[in-house]
Design an enzyme around this catalytic site. Structure first.
Site, short mmCIF file in Angstrom:
data_model
loop_
_atom_site.label_atom_id
_atom_site.label_comp_id
_atom_site.label_asym_id
_atom_site.label_seq_id
_atom_site.Cartn_x
_atom_site.Cartn_y
_atom_site.Cartn_z
N ASP A 35 123.62 80.87 70.01
CA ASP A 35 123.15 81.07 71.37
C ASP A 35 121.82 80.33 71.51
O ASP A 35 120.80 80.75 70.96
CB ASP A 35 122.96 82.59 71.61
CG ASP A 35 122.40 82.90 73.00
OD1 ASP A 35 122.09 81.95 73.76
OD2 ASP A 35 122.27 84.10 73.32
N LYS A 79 117.58 78.56 81.92
CA LYS A 79 116.28 78.51 81.25
C LYS A 79 115.79 77.08 81.07
O LYS A 79 114.69 76.76 81.48
CB LYS A 79 116.33 79.26 79.94
CG LYS A 79 116.15 80.75 80.21
CD LYS A 79 116.90 81.64 79.31
CE LYS A 79 116.87 83.06 79.88
NZ LYS A 79 117.90 83.89 79.28
N TRP A 100 119.18 89.96 72.70
CA TRP A 100 120.37 89.15 73.02
C TRP A 100 121.30 89.08 71.82
O TRP A 100 122.52 89.14 71.97
CB TRP A 100 119.96 87.75 73.48
CG TRP A 100 119.17 87.79 74.76
CD1 TRP A 100 117.90 87.31 74.94
CD2 TRP A 100 119.58 88.32 76.02
NE1 TRP A 100 117.50 87.53 76.24
CE2 TRP A 100 118.50 88.14 76.92
CE3 TRP A 100 120.74 88.95 76.48
CZ2 TRP A 100 118.56 88.56 78.26
CZ3 TRP A 100 120.80 89.36 77.81
CH2 TRP A 100 119.72 89.17 78.68
C1 LIG Z 1 118.72 84.89 78.97
C2 LIG Z 1 119.46 84.94 77.70
C3 LIG Z 1 120.77 85.45 77.63
C4 LIG Z 1 121.50 86.03 78.83
O1 LIG Z 1 121.89 85.01 79.66
P1 LIG Z 1 122.80 85.29 80.95
O2 LIG Z 1 123.15 83.89 81.35
O3 LIG Z 1 121.94 86.01 81.94
O4 LIG Z 1 123.97 86.08 80.54
C5 LIG Z 1 121.42 85.41 76.43
N1 LIG Z 1 120.82 84.93 75.33
C6 LIG Z 1 119.56 84.45 75.35
C7 LIG Z 1 118.95 83.92 74.10
C8 LIG Z 1 118.84 84.43 76.54
O5 LIG Z 1 117.60 83.95 76.57
#
Ligand SMILES: *Cc1c(COP(=O)(O)O)cnc(C)c1O
Length: 352
Positions: free
Chosen positions: A168, A192, A101
């Site tokens: 993030d 999540k 990511w």
């Molecule tokens: C799942 C995830 C993403 C991607 O998320 P989307 O909402 O599917 O774009 C980005 N960064 C991290 C750390 C993730 O766990």
């Protein structure tokens, strides 16, 4: 029978959230209407989004210098959107590369402007968090990924720097105490630890905006446009925001972030202890960087893999396979996963 859901995302939410959300699909607050058919501009939905925003601020303990947005496009859209808004035309941004990511965020930011990767753990297949790096004080921002969902590493602390920190937090938001006021911008896909898929939360310090010299960015990419319309520049993901509100209320009712952290530590401790004790299993990451949210491990004797896979499936466990790029196993222990589910997994591991 309800499964023990260790899925990495979309992932488990509290059972009572599923119950209330499903009731609202039939009749929202006794209105005679489904949450799925009301206007996003109705009084009832405006109250939902306002309460969700207020609860995020309360949980983060941040003031009015921050804005909370509920957007679409996932964390993935933020990879591109945030440099458009924060990376100045002649400036640069510093990035930490800690996994898939993080490198996705780097790739997108490079399309927008000048990006410097100041440290990476790619040399050891992202099984640790780089520690000794310096952030150039002339950078517009420093970008990091607090929890690496795919590999199972987590930043235990964040650097002291005068440069705005952009993070993030998709897979560990609200799972542990963090001084959120140290960050310039935080984003997280909801699916999540906050709610169902469909919405992304962005929390940002207003003072960081309007400094890039980039005049003509598309409206939908412009944080200021979303702020002006209070996340209703276009139709927001109504059901995702409503269900997320139910989950935020659940979190507050159950002791907030501090209590969640204690539960998450107990769950992770239980599982890592078994991984370290049992010679049939091996953790994938450096111990000091292990994630409390995504626990990655492998089986040391491949001939027992099929029997192990059958045993956990028979015990009602779902979603234990590792990410396709890493293999092995990954147990995601998000806020809503009860410790009883972890005990079921540990009992299966012990039986081998
Ligand atoms: C799942 C995830 C993403 C991607 O998320 P989307 O909402 O599917 O774009 C980005 N960064 C991290 C750390 C993730 O766990």
């Amino acid at each position: 029978m309800k499964k023990h859901n260790f899925s990495a995302g979309p992932s488990i939410l509290p059972q009572e959230v599923f119950q209330k959300a499903s009731e609202a699909v039939i009749d929202f607050n006794g209105s005679g209407l489904s949450i799925l058919e009301i206007s996003h501009r109705s009084k009832d939905f405006v109250a939902v989004i306002e309460e969700a925003r207020a609860l995020v601020k309360q949980l983060m303990n941040i003031g009015d210098d921050y804005e909370v947005l509920f957007l679409q496009g996932g964390a993935s859209l933020q990879f591109a959107m945030l440099p458009y808004n924060l990376l100045s035309i002649n400036g640069k941004a510093s990035y930490l590369d800690t996994g898939t990511w993080a490198s996705g965020a780097i790739k997108e930011a490079k399309k927008v402007g000048n990006v410097e990767v100041i440290a990476s753990s790619k040399d050891k297949n992202y099984t640790y968090i780089p520690k000794n790096y310096t952030i150039d004080s002339s950078s517009d921002y420093f970008h990091c990924t607090s929890n690496n969902t795919i590999y199972g590493t987590q930043m235990k602390d964040f650097p002291e720097t005068s440069v705005p920190i952009v993070c993030d937090m998709s897979s560990d938001i609200f799972s542990r105490k963090v001084d959120f006021s140290k960050f310039g911008l935080i984003y997280a896909g909801m699916q999540k630890n906050i709610g169902p898929a469909g919405a992304t939360m962005v929390v940002l310090k207003k003072e960081l905006l309007g400094k890039t010299g980039r005049g003509n960015i598309p409206t939908y990419f412009d944080y200021q446009a979303h702020i002006s319309k209070e996340s209703m520049l276009n139709t927001p993901p109504v059901f995702s925001i409503y269900t997320s509100l139910l989950n935020l209320q659940w979190l507050v009712r159950n002791g907030g972030i501090e209590a969640a952290e204690q539960r998450n530590r107990a769950k992770a401790y239980l599982l890592y202890e078994e991984i370290d004790r049992n010679p049939l299993f091996e953790g994938l990451c450096e111990k000091e960087d292990r994630s409390l949210m995504n626990v990655s491990f492998t089986i040391t004797d491949e001939t027992k893999k099929e029997a192990f896979d059958n045993a956990w499936k028979e015990a009602g466990i779902n979603g234990l396979n590792g990410h396709r790029s890493v293999g092995g196993y990954r147990a995601s222990l998000y806020n809503a996963l009860p410790i009883e589910s972890v005990q079921v997994l540990v009992d299966v591991m012990k039986s081998f």
